[in-house]
Design a protein around this motif. Structure first.
Motif, PDB file in Angstrom:
ATOM      1  N   PHE A  86       0.817  -1.212   0.000  1.00  0.00           N
ATOM      2  CA  PHE A  86       0.000   0.000   0.000  1.00  0.00           C
ATOM      3  C   PHE A  86       0.849   1.260   0.000  1.00  0.00           C
ATOM      4  N   LYS A  87       2.012   1.224   0.659  1.00  0.00           N
ATOM      5  CA  LYS A  87       2.910   2.385   0.618  1.00  0.00           C
ATOM      6  C   LYS A  87       3.433   2.617  -0.799  1.00  0.00           C
ATOM      7  N   LEU A  88       3.820   1.561  -1.460  1.00  0.00           N
ATOM      8  CA  LEU A  88       4.333   1.710  -2.824  1.00  0.00           C
ATOM      9  C   LEU A  88       3.234   2.080  -3.812  1.00  0.00           C
ATOM     10  N   MET A  89       2.020   1.608  -3.591  1.00  0.00           N
ATOM     11  CA  MET A  89       0.918   1.973  -4.477  1.00  0.00           C
ATOM     12  C   MET A  89       0.577   3.453  -4.359  1.00  0.00           C
ATOM     13  N   TYR A  90       0.879   4.050  -3.208  1.00  0.00           N
ATOM     14  CA  TYR A  90       0.663   5.487  -3.042  1.00  0.00           C
ATOM     15  C   TYR A  90       1.545   6.268  -4.017  1.00  0.00           C
ATOM     16  N   TYR A  91       2.739   5.776  -4.268  1.00  0.00           N
ATOM     17  CA  TYR A  91       3.682   6.463  -5.153  1.00  0.00           C
ATOM     18  C   TYR A  91       3.548   6.037  -6.618  1.00  0.00           C
ATOM     19  N   GLU A  92       2.565   5.211  -6.926  1.00  0.00           N
ATOM     20  CA  GLU A  92       2.408   4.718  -8.297  1.00  0.00           C
ATOM     21  C   GLU A  92       2.160   5.853  -9.289  1.00  0.00           C
ATOM     22  N   ARG A  93       1.474   6.877  -8.866  1.00  0.00           N
ATOM     23  CA  ARG A  93       1.170   7.983  -9.784  1.00  0.00           C
ATOM     24  C   ARG A  93       2.424   8.768 -10.190  1.00  0.00           C
ATOM     25  N   TYR A  94       3.511   8.663  -9.424  1.00  0.00           N
ATOM     26  CA  TYR A  94       4.741   9.357  -9.773  1.00  0.00           C
ATOM     27  C   TYR A  94       5.655   8.526 -10.669  1.00  0.00           C
TER      28      TYR A  94
END
Length: 93
Positions: A80-88
């Motif tokens: 979930f932490k890495l999915m938060y940065y998926e848009r970048y």
């Protein structure tokens, strides 16, 4: 998720194998004309391009399929932490 993510790179590798096979058949059995030599070169470039795309798609940057394969092996909290940065990820590419 892993199987769906690997479908693209596997398809690229299969297309590369088919292209190499067709190139080899052309070089062995086709008459030695400019047309068939050009077609063999086209199959060679198709194989190189498909291998390149398959390997590139496995890079673990979020919009690419490699990230989805990698994220499938992570614990839920890290996922979930890495999915938060998926848009970048697109900016990174």
């Amino acid at each position: 998720l892993i199987l769906v993510s690997l479908a693209g790179p596997i398809a690229n590798m299969l297309l590369a194998c088919i292209s190499i096979l067709l190139e080899g058949l052309l070089l062995l059995y086709a008459p030695n004309t400019v047309f068939f030599q050009t077609l063999a070169v086209l199959f060679w470039y198709s194989a190189v391009l498909n291998v390149g795309l398959g390997v590139f798609n496995l890079i673990p940057i979020p919009p690419l399929d490699g990230s989805k394969v990698l994220f499938s092996f992570l614990p839920d909290m890290a996922y979930f932490k890495l999915m938060y940065y998926e848009r970048y990820g697109m900016l990174l590419l």
